[in-house]
Enzyme design. Structure first.
Site, PDB file in Angstrom:
ATOM      1  CD  GLU A   1      -1.780   1.743   2.783  1.00 47.28           C
ATOM      2  OE1 GLU A   1      -1.464   3.036   2.875  1.00 47.28           O
ATOM      3  OE2 GLU A   1      -2.122   1.336   3.666  1.00 47.28           O
ATOM      4  CG  HIS A   2       3.522   2.654   3.257  1.00 47.24           C
ATOM      5  ND1 HIS A   2       3.971   3.477   4.088  1.00 47.24           N
ATOM      6  CD2 HIS A   2       2.457   2.138   4.010  1.00 47.24           C
ATOM      7  CE1 HIS A   2       3.332   3.752   5.120  1.00 47.24           C
ATOM      8  NE2 HIS A   2       2.567   2.934   5.137  1.00 47.24           N
TER       9      HIS A   2
END
Lengths: 456, 442
Positions: free
Chosen positions: A75-76
């Site tokens: 996600e990052h």
């Protein structure tokens, strides 16, 4: 005395009237693209704004031991650039459009959202379509971002005794089931995460047929479908892996764990394994559990506030948590901090006797009516935020229930009886299935203050 | 070439053309003063059958005097007993009709909030209860003692979180003997000294018509709004606005406060007193700080400290405008052995910004974000009631929302440079370091 208690019948009929009006005013529309991407649109024309969310059906529940935290690290990395949109540009473009954006990872899903003035929706679509398949995962960016995620874990969990207790609760309650490990991952696993793990994860799960696009705001559904088709239509689907089921063996007695951490206050958290809408054999059970959590901890009139905090004064704070939207069985959680001069043991006893009481006697009609009133009002209050409307749709879709389940919610809660609440308490909140974690405070350093002159 | 690459080319074409953003007209704020001095701010939004009410009183912790925690205890005890009803009865009367009540304080104000359905069958009982809690509290003795105990637990909780420990030390160092120095939550020692009479006297002094305002947003018309306001205005004791707070003294030297704490991370705060609400430098400082540390992923601090170096998950800066000069605060948290490096980098980023200011591109991008994002800051009743409560409490112009875009767009690079140079002084900053051993930072 002033206001008399409101008869439930009036409340129920009027509130359902509102709910009915509301669903007719703002119907939900869906459309599935040829590549499997499901698009769900809800109109809300109060302001010229829109929220766009892409939900992927992958979260920490899909991770295996040794590689925990990979969903969240990915996600990052989704902000770290594609072939056409270099690192940092995704956020920069959305920011220049006046947008607000972020992302979230949970046990069940990973989501990305942008909040924009309505005419800018196509921009969000194109950016999301691009990073659905074209992410450039580079070693150097990954190393730095992994450091950022470790700082996040230190902040959220390692330096937070209550978060450590929750982490331990799930690890203790679930030996084999997918909710055993934390969303952010064990630090020991993060230390060994490799870029290749992310590449594999991304290729496997980030595909239109494993995603839902949710749009809520001042839009025309047909137009949104056209725009979605234009932006996402060409994205190739991918076969989604189906792992073996990871079923939880039966629990054969109470489990206890202790977290010793630097703290001033003790803390107690208890959990019982409970079904969710997607796993229950009896469709009404999760609604009865939801009502039960409302009876125990729904506002300041709840039993915990009234009896444990105000009357017995055994708790400084006490809460109950249950969510009926999940992919797998979850936990009905009770937590609390003992009042000044009371012990954790006394608090646990008080929580136990609260549970005993709901197992023994049906709740009162008045209590039930109040919980239902709060549910109905809460449903209408939720319409004030396009973000929370989108969150509900996205979660319901991603855990496999469909947005249609949201329409039934009020009605299903309304139908719950005191006897059903007692029944779920008896079935699920039983001694043999109890899991308890407590925080035992270790001393903090004395609060010595030292001041010195400025450093040149 | 994959299709998405093509779109992106197309997209970058679109993005170079400035999008003609739809101008969003802010809703009209209706304002009047009721007979006994209660100020009223109202927006009618009939689309949803709900009503949000916020009563803001100049009775925040800045009014605590010698008894930190007093404002908080006063706000907390209101719904423990009022008009002869006990806490259980009050809670039931709200929740039987699905209404949500809350009371909170900060340094500037006490806030009482009510969210309720607007159908009269639920609205009327909710309003009755709200009005009783606000205007006829009983200060029950037993509940008072319990609230004090709960407050001590909350204070102890704040002692176990390094971020809260840092914040408390930061305000102490920034404000010295000013009322803003003490924590709104109080201290163990001060809370022990507060009596029920203190709370009752505090209520009588500050919870009066001339010191309070009412903000309402929702599904009622002007006549209904006037009736609600008239009733609160009539029932609340009549009285004047509180005296202005003393001005904040600027810092005269740099200090570093180091607090050992057994944590994995060190929390670093850097800052000094900043600006008041309505300050003439507000817009250049707000827009400038947006570039420096107020815009999340696109801010300089995040780029330098998080993106380029991976040193911190959260790094930010803000000016908090209060009734008096609220803090300018820069914050981050990082693994103990990196604290020196992270602090030095953040400080360097701040100092560079004060010297160089934003680039023209950074400034333009920030303006686009702020003005383009304005529709999202007024798109719900909850946002609107917060907005008009702020406008009212700080005496901002009623057309504040209408002129915001022009004021932001008018800010030049020179304005930002000049404001930052005049208002931030790197020679007189407070630095707070919590965590790790008692080692001094490199």
């Amino acid at each position: 005395m002033r206001t008399k208690f409101l008869p439930l019948l009036i409340l129920a009929s009027v509130a359902s009237l509102h709910a009915a009006e509301e669903t007719n005013d703002h119907p939900i529309h869906e459309h599935i693209l040829r590549n499997g991407l499901k698009v769900v649109v809800k109109e809300d024309h109060r302001a010229p704004v829109v929220i766009s969310q892409v939900w992927y059906k992958v979260g920490s529940a899909d991770e295996s031991s040794g590689a925990t935290g990979v969903s969240h690290v990915l996600e990052h990395m989704m902000f770290k650039g594609t072939e056409c949109v270099p690192a940092g540009q995704f956020s920069a473009i959305i920011a220049r459009q006046g947008g607000r954006e972020n992302a979230f990872t949970s046990r069940d899903y990973t989501g990305y959202y942008q909040l924009l003035e309505k005419s800018r929706l196509p921009i969000a679509f194109r950016l999301e379509a691009d990073r659905m398949r074209n992410l450039e995962l580079k070693e150097e960016a990954f190393r730095k971002e992994l450091d950022v995620v470790k700082e996040e874990r230190r902040m959220r969990t390692d330096d937070n005794p209550r978060a450590l207790a929750y982490e331990q609760l799930y690890a203790t309650a679930f030996n084999n089931a997918p909710y055993h490990h934390p969303v952010i991952g064990w630090m020991e696993d993060l230390d060994h995460l490799e870029l290749d793990d992310l590449k594999t994860w991304y290729r496997q799960w980030y595909a239109p047929n494993n995603a839902t696009l949710v749009v809520v705001g001042d839009v025309d559904p047909e137009e949104v479908f056209r725009m979605a088709d234009a932006a996402f239509g060409g994205v190739e689907p991918e076969p989604v892996p189906r792992g073996k089921p990871r079923l939880e063996p039966p629990q054969r007695g109470e489990r206890r764990a202790v977290v010793r951490a630097p703290a001033r206050l003790p803390y107690l958290v208890m959990g019982y394994r409970t079904p969710v809408l997607g796993t229950t054999a009896e469709g009404w059970e999760p609604y009865a559990l939801q009502v039960l959590s409302g009876v125990l901890d729904g506002g300041r009139s709840s039993r915990f506030a009234s009896q444990l905090i105000r009357d017995e004064q055994v708790a400084a704070s006490a809460g109950a948590d249950y969510s009926l939207y999940g992919r797998y069985d979850g936990l009905f959680v009770l937590n609390g901090v003992p009042a000044q001069g009371r012990s954790v043991a006394e608090l646990e006893q008080a929580l136990d006797s609260q549970i005993e009481q709901v197992r023994r006697e049906p709740i009162g009609e008045e209590e039930l009516a109040r919980v239902k009133a709060q549910v109905i009002a809460g449903e209408i209050f939720g319409l004030d935020s396009i973000g929370s409307q989108a969150n509900l749709i996205g979660a319901a879709e991603t855990v496999g229930l469909g947005w249609e389940s949201l329409d039934e919610y009020v009605e299903r809660i309304q139908a719950i009886t005191p006897e059903q609440v007692r029944e779920v308490a008896q079935r699920y909140l039983e001694k043999e299935g109890k899991v308890v974690v407590q925080v035992e405070p270790l001393p903090l350093a004395p609060m010595a203050l030292t001041s010195d002159e400025a450093r040149s | 070439m994959s299709p998405s690459v093509r779109w992106m080319r197309l997209l970058s074409g679109i993005l170079t053309v400035a999008l003609a953003g739809t101008a969003v007209a802010a809703p009209k704020i209706q304002h009047w003063v009721a007979d006994n001095g209660l100020r009223v701010y109202f927006i009618s939004t009939p689309e949803l059958p709900i009503l949000d009410i916020n009563v803001a009183i100049d009775a925040g912790s800045a009014r605590d005097g010698e008894l930190p925690g007093l404002a908080r205890l006063t706000a907390a005890i209101l719904d423990e007993g009022a008009a002869g009803l006990d806490a259980d009865a009050i809670a039931r009367q709200f929740e039987n009709v699905g209404a949500e009540f809350s009371a909170s304080i900060d340094r500037d104000m006490a806030s009482l909030s009510l969210r309720t359905l607007s159908d009269p069958r639920y609205l009327d009982p909710a309003l009755d209860t709200f009005e009783a809690v606000l205007t006829r509290p009983d200060f029950p003795e037993r509940d008072f003692d319990r609230l004090k105990n709960q407050l001590v637990v909350a204070i102890r909780n704040s002692e176990q979180e390094p971020g809260k420990v840092a914040s408390k030390a930061f305000y102490q160092a920034l404000y010295g003997d000013h009322p803003f120095a003490t924590p709104p939550i109080g201290t163990r020692e001060s809370v022990a000294r507060i009596s029920r009479d203190d709370v009752r006297d505090f209520y009588r002094q500050y919870y009066v018509t001339g010191n309070a305002q009412l903000a309402m947003v929702g599904d009622i018309d002007r006549a209904q709004a006037q009736a609600v306001a008239a009733r609160i205005d009539r029932e609340l004791a009549k009285g004047k606005a509180a005296a202005p707070l003393p001005p904040v003294k600027p810092l005269t030297e740099s200090t570093t406060v180091t607090i050992p704490f057994p944590s994995e991370q060190v929390h670093v705060l850097i800052g000094q007193p900043g600006i008041r609400r309505g300050d003439p430098d507000y817009f250049p400082l707000y827009v400038g700080n947006h570039v420096l540390g107020g815009s999340g992923f696109t801010s300089r601090l995040v780029k330098e400290v998080r993106e380029n170096r991976g040193l911190s998950y959260s790094v930010y800066s803000y000016f908090l405008p209060n009734k008096v000069s609220g803090p300018f605060q820069l914050g981050l948290q990082t693994r103990v052995d990196q604290a020196g490096a992270a602090e030095a980098l953040a400080r360097q980023t701040l100092e560079d910004f004060i010297v160089e200011g934003p680039t023209e591109k950074e400034l333009a991008d920030s303006k686009k974000n702020i003005t383009g994002g304005f529709p999202m800051s007024i798109d719900s009743n909850a946002d609107l009631v917060g907005y008009i409560a702020t406008i009212g409490f700080y005496g901002l112009p009623l057309d504040y929302m209408d002129t915001l875009t022009d004021k932001v767009n008018a800010v030049t690079r020179e304005d930002v440079l000049s404001a930052f140079k005049r208002r931030l002084d790197v020679e007189n900053m407070v630095t707070v370091i919590v965590g790790g051993e008692a080692a001094s930072p490199e």
